[in-house]
Design a protein around this motif. Structure first.
Motif, PDB file in Angstrom:
ATOM      1  N   SER A   1       0.843  -1.194   0.000  1.00  0.00           N
ATOM      2  CA  SER A   1       0.000   0.000   0.000  1.00  0.00           C
ATOM      3  C   SER A   1       0.879   1.245   0.000  1.00  0.00           C
ATOM      4  O   SER A   1       2.066   1.186   0.285  1.00  0.00           O
ATOM      5  CB  SER A   1      -0.928   0.014   1.223  1.00  0.00           C
ATOM      6  N   ARG A   2       0.254   2.360  -0.345  1.00  0.00           N
ATOM      7  CA  ARG A   2       0.898   3.670  -0.253  1.00  0.00           C
ATOM      8  C   ARG A   2      -0.177   4.738  -0.227  1.00  0.00           C
ATOM      9  O   ARG A   2      -1.317   4.516  -0.643  1.00  0.00           O
ATOM     10  CB  ARG A   2       1.861   3.916  -1.407  1.00  0.00           C
TER      11      ARG A   2
ATOM     12  N   LYS B   1      -5.311   9.615  -0.723  1.00  0.00           N
ATOM     13  CA  LYS B   1      -6.042   8.391  -1.022  1.00  0.00           C
ATOM     14  C   LYS B   1      -5.069   7.230  -0.873  1.00  0.00           C
ATOM     15  O   LYS B   1      -3.855   7.393  -1.004  1.00  0.00           O
ATOM     16  CB  LYS B   1      -6.638   8.417  -2.423  1.00  0.00           C
ATOM     17  N   GLN B   2      -5.602   6.069  -0.579  1.00  0.00           N
ATOM     18  CA  GLN B   2      -4.788   4.870  -0.436  1.00  0.00           C
ATOM     19  C   GLN B   2      -4.807   4.085  -1.738  1.00  0.00           C
ATOM     20  O   GLN B   2      -5.841   3.961  -2.380  1.00  0.00           O
ATOM     21  CB  GLN B   2      -5.338   3.976   0.678  1.00  0.00           C
ATOM     22  N   GLU B   3      -3.652   3.574  -2.114  1.00  0.00           N
ATOM     23  CA  GLU B   3      -3.535   2.678  -3.256  1.00  0.00           C
ATOM     24  C   GLU B   3      -3.018   1.346  -2.736  1.00  0.00           C
ATOM     25  O   GLU B   3      -2.204   1.312  -1.802  1.00  0.00           O
ATOM     26  CB  GLU B   3      -2.583   3.248  -4.305  1.00  0.00           C
ATOM     27  N   PHE B   4      -3.481   0.268  -3.353  1.00  0.00           N
ATOM     28  CA  PHE B   4      -3.110  -1.075  -2.934  1.00  0.00           C
ATOM     29  C   PHE B   4      -2.708  -1.906  -4.145  1.00  0.00           C
ATOM     30  O   PHE B   4      -3.160  -1.639  -5.256  1.00  0.00           O
ATOM     31  CB  PHE B   4      -4.297  -1.766  -2.232  1.00  0.00           C
TER      32      PHE B   4
ATOM     33  N   VAL C   1      -2.549  -1.812  -9.637  1.00  0.00           N
ATOM     34  CA  VAL C   1      -2.837  -0.836  -8.583  1.00  0.00           C
ATOM     35  C   VAL C   1      -4.349  -0.674  -8.457  1.00  0.00           C
ATOM     36  O   VAL C   1      -5.056  -0.521  -9.450  1.00  0.00           O
ATOM     37  CB  VAL C   1      -2.181   0.523  -8.894  1.00  0.00           C
ATOM     38  N   ARG C   2      -4.824  -0.727  -7.230  1.00  0.00           N
ATOM     39  CA  ARG C   2      -6.244  -0.524  -6.901  1.00  0.00           C
ATOM     40  C   ARG C   2      -6.341   0.639  -5.928  1.00  0.00           C
ATOM     41  O   ARG C   2      -5.482   0.810  -5.069  1.00  0.00           O
ATOM     42  CB  ARG C   2      -6.839  -1.765  -6.238  1.00  0.00           C
ATOM     43  N   CYS C   3      -7.397   1.417  -6.035  1.00  0.00           N
ATOM     44  CA  CYS C   3      -7.633   2.534  -5.126  1.00  0.00           C
ATOM     45  C   CYS C   3      -8.772   2.199  -4.189  1.00  0.00           C
ATOM     46  O   CYS C   3      -9.633   1.396  -4.512  1.00  0.00           O
ATOM     47  CB  CYS C   3      -7.994   3.797  -5.906  1.00  0.00           C
ATOM     48  N   GLY C   4      -8.770   2.817  -3.024  1.00  0.00           N
ATOM     49  CA  GLY C   4      -9.869   2.628  -2.100  1.00  0.00           C
ATOM     50  C   GLY C   4      -9.443   2.755  -0.671  1.00  0.00           C
ATOM     51  O   GLY C   4      -8.324   3.138  -0.361  1.00  0.00           O
ATOM     52  N   ASP C   5     -10.382   2.373   0.205  1.00  0.00           N
ATOM     53  CA  ASP C   5     -10.114   2.465   1.632  1.00  0.00           C
ATOM     54  C   ASP C   5      -9.670   1.138   2.215  1.00  0.00           C
ATOM     55  O   ASP C   5      -9.551   0.998   3.425  1.00  0.00           O
ATOM     56  CB  ASP C   5     -11.347   2.986   2.372  1.00  0.00           C
TER      57      ASP C   5
END
Length: 104
Positions: free
Chosen positions: A67-68, A79-82, A95-99
């Protein structure tokens, strides 16, 4: 941190780089460490650092979660990226975005 700095690839290499930033062993400020890809706390390999923990890679593929944080430029801040990663090889997922939850 700037976008022009090339980060290493692979979960183990990214975690090492994250700890180097966090421990002020790079030219980046330690408070910028969250913007570098790193293993999400509580996931396999999260204890690995540049201080000598878990130096040998696993003998088989071992998935983990990277994550970052990314600045958004909005009032919301970041925002968090995973993405998935492997501790035994260089594989990284998209890369996926979200909480971090699977809620839709």
């Amino acid at each position: 941190m700037t976008a022009t700095v090339a980060e290493p690839t692979g979960a183990r290499a990214r975690q090492t780089y994250y700890w180097r930033v966090r421990n002020a062993r790079t030219r980046h400020r330690p408070e910028c460490a969250a913007q570098a890809w790193h293993i999400q706390p509580g996931h396999p390999g999260g204890a690995y650092s540049d201080l000598g923990h878990e130096l040998d890679p696993p003998a088989h593929h071992t998935p983990t979660l990277l994550s970052r944080s990314r600045p958004t430029g909005c009032r919301r801040g970041e925002k968090q990226e995973f993405r998935g990663g492997c501790l035994a090889c260089q594989w990284e997922g998209p890369v996926r975005c979200g909480d971090g939850s699977r809620r839709r």
